[in-house]
Design an enzyme around this catalytic site. Structure first.
Site, short mmCIF file in Angstrom:
data_model
loop_
_atom_site.label_atom_id
_atom_site.label_comp_id
_atom_site.label_asym_id
_atom_site.label_seq_id
_atom_site.Cartn_x
_atom_site.Cartn_y
_atom_site.Cartn_z
N ASP A 8 -43.38 -73.15 -45.52
CA ASP A 8 -43.49 -71.65 -44.94
C ASP A 8 -45.13 -71.58 -45.07
O ASP A 8 -45.55 -71.49 -46.19
CB ASP A 8 -42.66 -70.60 -45.68
CG ASP A 8 -41.11 -71.22 -45.65
OD1 ASP A 8 -40.94 -72.50 -46.08
OD2 ASP A 8 -40.42 -69.99 -45.16
N GLU A 39 -42.87 -69.27 -39.88
CA GLU A 39 -41.99 -67.97 -39.88
C GLU A 39 -42.57 -66.88 -40.46
O GLU A 39 -42.19 -65.83 -40.51
CB GLU A 39 -40.50 -68.40 -40.11
CG GLU A 39 -40.26 -68.36 -41.68
CD GLU A 39 -39.10 -67.19 -42.05
OE1 GLU A 39 -38.47 -67.03 -41.03
OE2 GLU A 39 -38.90 -66.99 -43.35
N ASN A 40 -43.62 -67.17 -41.49
CA ASN A 40 -44.20 -66.13 -42.22
C ASN A 40 -45.74 -66.04 -41.91
O ASN A 40 -46.53 -65.51 -42.74
CB ASN A 40 -43.85 -66.44 -43.66
CG ASN A 40 -42.66 -66.48 -44.03
OD1 ASN A 40 -42.26 -67.18 -44.38
ND2 ASN A 40 -41.90 -65.29 -43.98
N ASN A 67 -35.60 -66.96 -40.76
CA ASN A 67 -34.92 -65.95 -40.34
C ASN A 67 -36.02 -64.63 -39.85
O ASN A 67 -35.54 -63.49 -39.34
CB ASN A 67 -34.18 -65.35 -41.81
CG ASN A 67 -35.25 -65.41 -42.78
OD1 ASN A 67 -36.05 -66.17 -43.18
ND2 ASN A 67 -35.40 -64.06 -43.58
N HIS A 68 -37.08 -64.82 -40.09
CA HIS A 68 -38.35 -63.80 -39.72
C HIS A 68 -38.69 -64.25 -38.21
O HIS A 68 -39.73 -63.93 -37.79
CB HIS A 68 -39.42 -63.69 -40.71
CG HIS A 68 -39.09 -63.02 -41.76
ND1 HIS A 68 -38.37 -61.84 -41.81
CD2 HIS A 68 -38.95 -63.43 -43.04
CE1 HIS A 68 -38.35 -61.42 -43.24
NE2 HIS A 68 -38.65 -62.47 -43.79
N HIS A 148 -33.63 -73.82 -43.12
CA HIS A 148 -34.15 -72.85 -43.49
C HIS A 148 -33.06 -71.81 -44.37
O HIS A 148 -32.43 -71.14 -43.75
CB HIS A 148 -34.70 -71.99 -42.53
CG HIS A 148 -35.81 -70.64 -42.80
ND1 HIS A 148 -37.05 -71.33 -43.24
CD2 HIS A 148 -35.40 -69.46 -43.25
CE1 HIS A 148 -37.64 -69.82 -43.71
NE2 HIS A 148 -36.74 -68.98 -43.61
N HIS A 173 -37.79 -71.71 -46.72
CA HIS A 173 -37.18 -70.51 -47.17
C HIS A 173 -37.59 -69.66 -48.70
O HIS A 173 -37.90 -68.75 -48.61
CB HIS A 173 -35.98 -70.23 -46.56
CG HIS A 173 -35.50 -68.72 -46.81
ND1 HIS A 173 -36.05 -67.69 -46.17
CD2 HIS A 173 -34.57 -68.25 -47.76
CE1 HIS A 173 -35.38 -66.42 -46.58
NE2 HIS A 173 -34.57 -66.92 -47.46
FE FE2 Z 1 -37.45 -67.34 -44.66
#
Ligand code: FE2
Length: 258
Positions: A8, A39-40, A67-68, A148, A173
């Protein structure tokens, strides 16, 4: 064939640290394909079109999410244009989500992003049903999965269940790299690849802000920490004849001041 997978990327510090190390590692290790979890990458949550372009320009071939994935709403407009952006296949919404199939050395590699279920806030479809669907609907020589997920056992079970069908299951994650990289049959596995982001932080987020939020119960924003960053990734080697993973090597470079 060698695949470099980066954990990430959290905010600007995460982007900058991978831009620093990528050319060195790609050259030294003769990397054929670079995948990163982004994702971040935009201020700690989600990704923007601009950041997608920057990652691509700097040598990331495929970008997975989590998830983001939709935290920066604008990205939905660019789903069709950003061909190398892989949204979580089992995210429970009606938007188009497909794995990315790329061709390297005449082999097709299906890069998948799947969300776990334990301790995850958002709704996701069952990861086994989703993986079975991908295997049935998207034909490829090799399948690479960024799983993730929060829970260790969940990731390990998934890899063991699919070890003869997947070439790699790399966890993301938690942002903390685990030292359990191994081959499960011909499937490369690690519970979590770790984070590319500020080292002195709470998984990339500002420590003082986290204290205020959790201990003092204050309302806070999501502030990404500032300072020197850690670099985390893995290099997976694949035998192109047998189409099986033969090695997984963990990379972790901490800031020099430590
Ligand atoms: Fe995440």
């Amino acid at each position: 064939m060698k695949i470099l997978f980066l954990g990430d990327i959290v905010g600007k510090a995460g982007r900058d640290i991978i831009f620093h190390y990528l050319p060195i590692i790609k050259d030294r290790e003769k990397i054929d394909l670079t995948i990163a979890n982004g994702e971040n990458s935009a201020h700690g949550k989600g990704i923007t079109r601009k950041i997608y372009d920057r990652l691509k320009e700097n040598g990331v071939d495929v970008i997975t999410l989590g998830n983001h994935a939709y935290s920066k709403k604008e990205i939905v407009e660019y789903v069709d244009e950003c061909k190398d952006l892989v949204f979580p296949y089992n995210y429970d919404n009606d938007l188009k989500k497909e794995p990315r199939i790329c061709v390297v050395n005449d082999l097709s590699i299906c890069v998948c992003n799947i969300l776990g279920s334990a301790f995850m806030a958002q709704n996701a479809f069952d990861q086994y049903r989703s993986m079975n669907e991908i295997l049935a609907d998207y034909k490829a020589d090799l399948y690479f999965v960024d799983l993730h997920a929060e829970a260790t056992a969940e990731k390990l079970l998934f890899a063991n269940y699919y070890e003869d069908r997947l070439v790699a299951v790399c966890g993301t994650h938690t942002h903390i790299q685990t030292a359990d990289e191994r081959l499960i049959g011909g499937c490369a596995y690690i519970t979590d690849v770790g984070m590319n982001g500020v080292y002195d932080s709470i998984i990339g987020r500002d420590i003082e802000e986290m204290k205020a939020m959790v201990i003092e119960k204050k309302k806070t924003r999501f502030t990404v920490a500032t300072g020197p960053a850690i670099f985390c990734g893995v290099i997976i080697e694949i035998d192109e004849k047998t189409k099986r993973a033969v090695d997984i090597k963990r990379l972790q470079f901490r800031p020099h001041y430590e």
